[in-house]
Design an enzyme around this catalytic site. Structure first.
Site, PDB file in Angstrom:
ATOM      1  N   HIS A 149       0.834  -1.203   0.000  1.00  0.00           N
ATOM      2  CA  HIS A 149       0.000   0.000   0.000  1.00  0.00           C
ATOM      3  C   HIS A 149       0.870   1.255   0.000  1.00  0.00           C
ATOM      4  CE1 HIS A 149      -3.418   2.630   1.064  1.00  0.00           C
ATOM      5  NE2 HIS A 149      -2.544   3.244   1.854  1.00  0.00           N
ATOM      6  N   GLU A 150       1.897   1.268   0.817  1.00  0.00           N
ATOM      7  CA  GLU A 150       2.785   2.435   0.864  1.00  0.00           C
ATOM      8  C   GLU A 150       3.569   2.582  -0.428  1.00  0.00           C
ATOM      9  OE1 GLU A 150       2.191   4.493   3.047  1.00  0.00           O
ATOM     10  OE2 GLU A 150       0.994   3.163   4.308  1.00  0.00           O
ATOM     11  N   HIS A 189       1.557   4.516  -2.809  1.00  0.00           N
ATOM     12  CA  HIS A 189       1.684   5.977  -2.683  1.00  0.00           C
ATOM     13  C   HIS A 189       2.945   6.479  -3.380  1.00  0.00           C
ATOM     14  CE1 HIS A 189      -1.755   6.724  -0.230  1.00  0.00           C
ATOM     15  NE2 HIS A 189      -1.349   5.993   0.789  1.00  0.00           N
ATOM     16  N   HIS A 248       3.141   9.188  -6.466  1.00  0.00           N
ATOM     17  CA  HIS A 248       4.016  10.365  -6.464  1.00  0.00           C
ATOM     18  C   HIS A 248       4.893  10.384  -7.707  1.00  0.00           C
ATOM     19  CE1 HIS A 248       7.518  12.787  -4.651  1.00  0.00           C
ATOM     20  NE2 HIS A 248       6.551  13.627  -4.954  1.00  0.00           N
TER      21      HIS A 248
END
Length: 230
Positions: A102-103, A106, A110
């Site tokens: 999940h991270e 991100h 980005h």
């Protein structure tokens, strides 16, 4: 009739948000704790999964560091650093690899210039200020009739914080969808493990839904208070 802030009946409007937040937090803790005990068949740790996924998506420059505390996992776009808690980074459970992916989602957002994430990062400073300062303006406007216009300022400030919570939803759901796609495509989870990964990610997403609902209800409460004093 005017009621002191701590006895203000408009506080009742917050009850649904409070109940939803409590339920969401319970779901996160229970699902994370449950699947933290279930190791994946492949046995990769969260750090291994994160590093591999980052490298495969041309994000080799993104560093991975230890995060402080439990469930403190996050991606920092300012320094392009992914921070994983010990349980996630060193664990090889379904919960560990799901949160790590999940991270990474991100970080990919980005790297691709995902517009909702860019907009959220843009308004973050204003949202932080609005969330902390809004009540100051509202209370001053309530206590000093000649400065009643400050109540409107406070409402607009808090509206920015609400906007931040609203835009956070697509950002988080998109990161979770990316996580599931990455874990499935790269074979880090077998079919039987995907249900657990979705449970962990969906529970985490619910906390953001609860935060948004609470923020919206708080904004409605501020508007009701301001109208009652006019």
């Amino acid at each position: 009739m005017y009621f002191p802030m701590f006895f203000d009946p408009t506080m009742l409007i917050l009850i649904p948000g409070i109940l939803l937040t409590m339920y969401a937090q319970r779901q996160v803790k229970s699902n994370f704790a449950r699947y933290l005990k279930v190791p994946t068949m492949k046995g990769h740790t969260g750090i291994e999964v994160a590093r591999s996924l980052l490298d495969r998506n041309d994000l080799s420059h993104v560093r991975i560091e230890n995060a402080k505390g439990e469930l403190g996992d996050h991606y920092d776009p300012r320094t392009e650093t992914l921070r994983l808690s010990q349980q996630v980074g060193r664990g090889s459970s379904i919960a560990s690899v799901s949160v790590a992916a999940h991270e990474v989602g991100h970080a990919i957002q980005h790297g691709l210039g995902y517009k909702p994430l860019s907009f959220r990062n843009l308004i973050l400073p204003a949202a932080k200020f609005g969330s902390s300062a809004a009540w100051i303006f509202l209370i001053v406007g309530l206590l000093i009739p000649s400065m009643g216009e400050l109540m409107t300022v406070g409402i607009y400030l808090f509206a920015v914080a609400v906007l931040f919570q609203v835009i956070t939803l697509p950002v988080e759901f998109n990161a979770s969808n990316r996580a599931m796609n990455l874990l499935q495509a790269d074979g880090y989870l077998i079919a039987e493990e995907e249900k657990g990964a979705k449970a962990v990610l969906n529970a985490a997403a619910l906390t953001y839904v609860a935060a948004m609902a609470t923020a919206v209800l708080q904004l409605l409460r501020m508007i009701m208070i301001a109208r009652r004093r006019r």
